[in-house]
Write an enzyme that holds these catalytic residues in place. Structure first.
Site, short mmCIF file in Angstrom:
data_model
loop_
_atom_site.label_atom_id
_atom_site.label_comp_id
_atom_site.label_asym_id
_atom_site.label_seq_id
_atom_site.Cartn_x
_atom_site.Cartn_y
_atom_site.Cartn_z
N ASN A 192 4.06 -8.60 -5.38
CA ASN A 192 2.91 -8.00 -5.41
C ASN A 192 2.98 -6.60 -6.26
O ASN A 192 4.04 -6.67 -7.10
CB ASN A 192 2.51 -7.70 -4.02
CG ASN A 192 3.49 -6.59 -3.45
OD1 ASN A 192 4.51 -6.15 -4.04
ND2 ASN A 192 3.06 -5.80 -2.68
N PRO A 193 2.00 -6.14 -6.64
CA PRO A 193 1.86 -5.02 -7.63
C PRO A 193 2.94 -4.00 -7.44
O PRO A 193 3.25 -3.37 -8.42
CB PRO A 193 0.49 -4.53 -7.61
CG PRO A 193 -0.28 -5.46 -7.04
CD PRO A 193 0.46 -6.20 -6.19
N CYS A 194 3.49 -3.50 -6.18
CA CYS A 194 4.21 -2.58 -6.04
C CYS A 194 5.76 -3.02 -6.15
O CYS A 194 6.65 -2.27 -5.86
CB CYS A 194 3.84 -1.92 -4.86
SG CYS A 194 2.54 -0.91 -4.77
N GLY A 195 5.83 -4.31 -6.28
CA GLY A 195 7.16 -4.84 -6.19
C GLY A 195 8.03 -5.06 -5.10
O GLY A 195 9.07 -5.75 -5.08
N GLU A 196 7.37 -4.89 -3.71
CA GLU A 196 8.37 -4.66 -2.53
C GLU A 196 8.38 -6.15 -1.77
O GLU A 196 8.94 -6.61 -1.21
CB GLU A 196 7.88 -3.78 -1.51
CG GLU A 196 6.41 -4.05 -0.79
CD GLU A 196 5.34 -3.28 -1.61
OE1 GLU A 196 4.63 -2.62 -1.09
OE2 GLU A 196 4.95 -3.98 -2.65
#
Length: 181
Positions: A127-131
């Site tokens: 996802n966009p935040c990488g988590e």
């Protein structure tokens, strides 16, 4: 929105520098999907092939799923568009990240080696935040709690019990969303 382009793609160098040119890619985070093979080539000062599957293959439309290694292992052809020094790809990522804070680096092989779904549903992006690693057609289900609603102005403190209840209900709700999807 997260856009990830794998390190073997013929347009990866253009993609890496895209955020340094105003208006080229907007309203999205970008990352490069870095393989263990690229990291080995960098470490060994080797070359790197920028390639793509042969789109004239009669099975391309039904068999191509984005996994180049699987495509080649199945005996299918890929065209090499350009060969560069592996370090050129790495240096471009570092320079662009320094000047524009993007692209991010997503170690796709490493991620999948540690994922418990690697054998049936490989992780292909985040996802966009990488988590949150995501498989094909995966989604990142997020929830939010308005903390201001839990401030008790009469006591000048947080309504801890109400906040705790809201957190428990929210977690249960999001677990149910995952089960449903």
């Amino acid at each position: 929105l997260m856009l990830i382009l794998n390190d073997w793609h013929p347009d990866v160098l253009t993609f890496i520098n895209s955020k340094r040119q105003a208006g080229q890619i907007t309203n999205a985070n970008i990352s490069v999907g870095v393989s263990d093979r690229l990291m080995d080539a960098i470490k060994n000062d080797g070359t790197w092939d920028l390639m793509f599957p042969d789109t004239s293959d009669p099975d391309y439309d039904t068999q191509w799923d984005g996994d180049l290694e699987k495509w080649i292992a199945a005996g299918r052809k890929a065209h090499v568009y350009k060969t560069v020094k592996a370090r050129e790809v790495w240096d471009a990522m570092i320079e662009s990240a320094w000047s524009s804070a993007e692209p991010g680096v997503w170690f796709r092989d490493r991620y999948n080696k540690m994922a418990n779904s690697w054998y049936f549903n490989p992780i292909i992006c985040t996802n966009p935040c990488g988590e949150q690693g995501l498989p094909a057609f995966g989604v990142c289900n997020l929830g939010a709690i308005n903390l201001a609603k839990f401030y008790d102005s009469g006591k000048h403190d947080v309504a801890w019990k109400d906040l705790g209840d809201a957190v428990r209900y929210s977690v249960r709700f999001l677990d149910n969303v995952i089960d449903s999807t």
